[in-house]
Motif scaffolding. Structure first.
Motif, short mmCIF file in Angstrom:
data_model
loop_
_atom_site.label_atom_id
_atom_site.label_comp_id
_atom_site.label_asym_id
_atom_site.label_seq_id
_atom_site.Cartn_x
_atom_site.Cartn_y
_atom_site.Cartn_z
N LEU A 156 -34.96 8.46 23.13
CA LEU A 156 -34.82 7.16 23.34
C LEU A 156 -35.26 6.28 22.36
CD1 LEU A 156 -33.29 7.35 26.90
CD2 LEU A 156 -31.40 7.07 25.13
N PRO A 157 -35.00 4.79 22.13
CA PRO A 157 -35.76 4.28 21.19
C PRO A 157 -36.80 3.26 22.36
CG PRO A 157 -33.36 4.16 20.90
CD PRO A 157 -33.32 5.09 21.56
N GLU A 158 -38.09 3.43 21.56
CA GLU A 158 -39.22 3.45 22.79
C GLU A 158 -38.56 1.26 23.43
OE1 GLU A 158 -42.17 2.75 24.65
OE2 GLU A 158 -41.52 4.85 23.53
N GLN A 159 -37.65 0.84 23.16
CA GLN A 159 -37.54 -0.88 22.97
C GLN A 159 -36.39 -0.55 23.62
OE1 GLN A 159 -37.23 0.15 20.55
NE2 GLN A 159 -34.81 -0.64 18.91
N ASP A 160 -35.11 0.42 24.13
CA ASP A 160 -34.36 0.40 25.32
C ASP A 160 -34.30 0.71 26.38
OD1 ASP A 160 -31.90 1.06 25.80
OD2 ASP A 160 -30.93 2.53 24.93
N ALA A 161 -35.05 -0.77 26.85
CA ALA A 161 -35.78 0.00 28.57
C ALA A 161 -34.80 0.23 29.49
CB ALA A 161 -36.47 -1.36 28.95
N LYS A 162 -33.08 -0.61 29.20
CA LYS A 162 -31.93 0.10 29.98
C LYS A 162 -32.18 1.08 30.28
CE LYS A 162 -28.73 -3.14 30.18
NZ LYS A 162 -29.16 -3.79 31.59
N SER A 163 -31.29 1.79 29.24
CA SER A 163 -31.55 3.36 28.54
C SER A 163 -32.73 3.84 29.65
CB SER A 163 -30.75 3.57 27.57
OG SER A 163 -30.02 2.93 27.69
N ARG A 164 -33.78 3.73 29.59
CA ARG A 164 -34.93 3.91 29.90
C ARG A 164 -35.18 4.53 31.26
NH1 ARG A 164 -38.10 6.18 25.48
NH2 ARG A 164 -40.02 6.48 26.33
N ALA A 165 -35.57 3.12 32.01
CA ALA A 165 -34.07 2.70 33.22
C ALA A 165 -33.61 3.84 34.29
CB ALA A 165 -34.31 2.00 33.77
N ILE A 166 -32.51 3.96 33.49
CA ILE A 166 -31.82 5.24 34.23
C ILE A 166 -31.73 6.06 34.30
CG2 ILE A 166 -29.41 5.16 33.54
CD1 ILE A 166 -28.86 2.83 33.03
N VAL A 167 -32.11 6.54 32.79
CA VAL A 167 -32.94 8.13 32.95
C VAL A 167 -33.96 8.37 33.72
CG1 VAL A 167 -34.39 9.93 30.94
CG2 VAL A 167 -31.98 8.17 30.36
N THR A 168 -35.33 7.23 34.21
CA THR A 168 -36.61 8.12 34.90
C THR A 168 -35.75 7.84 36.20
OG1 THR A 168 -37.59 6.57 33.03
CG2 THR A 168 -38.19 6.96 35.39
N GLN A 169 -35.17 7.16 36.56
CA GLN A 169 -34.72 7.44 38.44
C GLN A 169 -34.19 8.28 38.53
OE1 GLN A 169 -35.63 5.34 40.58
NE2 GLN A 169 -34.82 6.42 41.82
N MET A 170 -32.79 8.95 37.05
CA MET A 170 -32.02 9.61 37.65
C MET A 170 -33.43 11.39 37.97
SD MET A 170 -29.24 9.50 34.45
CE MET A 170 -28.65 10.88 34.92
N ALA A 171 -33.93 11.76 36.70
CA ALA A 171 -34.67 12.42 36.73
C ALA A 171 -35.81 12.85 37.84
CB ALA A 171 -36.25 12.41 35.67
N ILE A 172 -36.21 11.59 38.64
CA ILE A 172 -36.60 11.60 40.35
C ILE A 172 -35.77 12.34 40.89
CG2 ILE A 172 -37.39 9.83 41.89
CD1 ILE A 172 -38.43 8.20 39.78
N ASP A 173 -34.61 10.94 40.91
CA ASP A 173 -33.84 12.10 42.12
C ASP A 173 -33.76 13.53 41.92
OD1 ASP A 173 -33.13 9.53 43.17
OD2 ASP A 173 -31.59 9.00 41.25
N GLU A 174 -33.35 14.20 40.79
CA GLU A 174 -32.93 15.38 40.59
C GLU A 174 -33.98 16.31 40.58
OE1 GLU A 174 -30.56 15.49 39.53
OE2 GLU A 174 -29.26 14.37 38.39
N THR A 175 -35.70 16.36 40.57
CA THR A 175 -37.05 16.67 41.43
C THR A 175 -35.78 16.67 42.51
OG1 THR A 175 -38.19 15.84 39.45
CG2 THR A 175 -39.39 16.04 41.39
N SER A 176 -36.25 15.41 43.24
CA SER A 176 -35.96 15.36 44.91
C SER A 176 -35.48 16.20 45.57
CB SER A 176 -35.50 13.98 45.50
OG SER A 176 -35.56 13.76 46.69
N HIS A 177 -34.06 16.80 44.53
CA HIS A 177 -32.89 18.02 45.11
C HIS A 177 -33.17 18.96 45.12
CE1 HIS A 177 -29.16 14.44 43.56
NE2 HIS A 177 -30.34 14.17 44.60
N ALA A 178 -34.08 19.31 43.31
CA ALA A 178 -34.95 20.39 43.69
C ALA A 178 -36.39 20.91 44.58
CB ALA A 178 -35.43 20.85 41.92
N GLU A 179 -36.59 20.15 45.15
CA GLU A 179 -37.12 20.16 46.19
C GLU A 179 -36.65 20.59 47.62
OE1 GLU A 179 -39.86 16.89 45.89
OE2 GLU A 179 -41.12 17.80 44.35
N GLN A 180 -35.97 19.44 47.66
CA GLN A 180 -34.96 20.44 49.27
C GLN A 180 -34.23 21.54 48.71
OE1 GLN A 180 -31.66 16.99 49.68
NE2 GLN A 180 -31.53 16.84 51.88
N ALA A 181 -33.81 21.82 48.03
CA ALA A 181 -32.98 23.08 48.22
C ALA A 181 -33.92 23.63 48.16
CB ALA A 181 -32.40 23.40 46.93
N VAL A 182 -35.26 23.76 47.65
CA VAL A 182 -36.42 25.01 47.78
C VAL A 182 -36.83 25.55 49.15
CG1 VAL A 182 -38.50 25.69 47.11
CG2 VAL A 182 -37.39 24.68 45.70
#
Length: 211
Positions: A156-182
């Protein structure tokens, strides 16, 4: 023991399909980019960011279908609830990515109905095999999605803070789902299955980025 869905459940599941593919999703949590200003992007940067967010939106459509199918065929209440909770958070991801696509002046993938059908079938199959494999499929899916999202943060473009914030939070949530399944007893999927999942994801990614 696997319980067959009632008529009311079938109606509810069909409603989920319609809401995922046609209706705007709602987010209980505030959008991660709510307080961030829109970046000054070139047309090329905007097109690239939109392509990546379209892929992410498509991934969330697939997640809804996958978890819907898995929850329908899960045997244990704990596994079923974990899948439903993951699906609920994926609805928020749908809302965030759809709004971002609108802000970037772009469209959702025309292949979404096709990906939904395929993902639902995969989810049902995973659930029928057994809960530990069902949860294993969830864990592996979330690991691959997290890696995919982290790669987007490098693209993502470095200055596109809006897209980057969304993707960052999504990654946090997905990691949590994987840990819960394990934690619930997910089995480690055989390597050929994981590789097939990766290959399927690449096909979806390449098509959704453009169309």
């Amino acid at each position: 023991m696997l319980k067959l869905p009632t008529i009311d459940q079938f109606i509810g599941e069909f409603d989920t399909v319609l809401r995922t593919l046609a209706a705007p999703a709602a987010s209980v949590r505030p959008h991660p980019d709510r307080e961030l200003a829109e970046a000054d992007l070139t047309e090329a940067e905007k097109t690239h960011a939109a392509g990546l967010m379209r892929v992410n939106h498509c991934g969330e459509v697939c997640a809804q279908a996958l978890y819907q199918g898995q929850a329908l065929t899960a045997r244990e209440p704990a596994a079923r609830e974990a899948l439903k909770q993951a699906a609920a958070e994926e609805v928020e991801h749908l809302a965030w990515t759809r709004q971002r696509l609108d802000e970037l002046g772009s469209h959702r993938s025309v292949f979404n109905p096709l990906w939904y059908a395929g993902s639902f079938a995969m989810g049902v199959t995973a659930g029928l095999i057994g809960d530990k494999w069902n949860l294993g499929f969830l864990a592996e899916t979330e690991r691959q999605v997290t890696a995919h999202l982290e790669s987007h943060l490098t693209q993502l473009p470095e200055q596109d803070a809006k897209s980057r914030a969304i993707v960052t939070q999504m990654a946090i949530d997905e990691t949590s789902h994987a840990e819960q399944a394990v934690a619930l007893g997910a089995a480690e999927l055989p390597s050929p299955v994981a590789k097939l999942m990766t290959l399927t994801s690449k096909v979806m990614t390449n098509l959704s980025y453009r169309i």
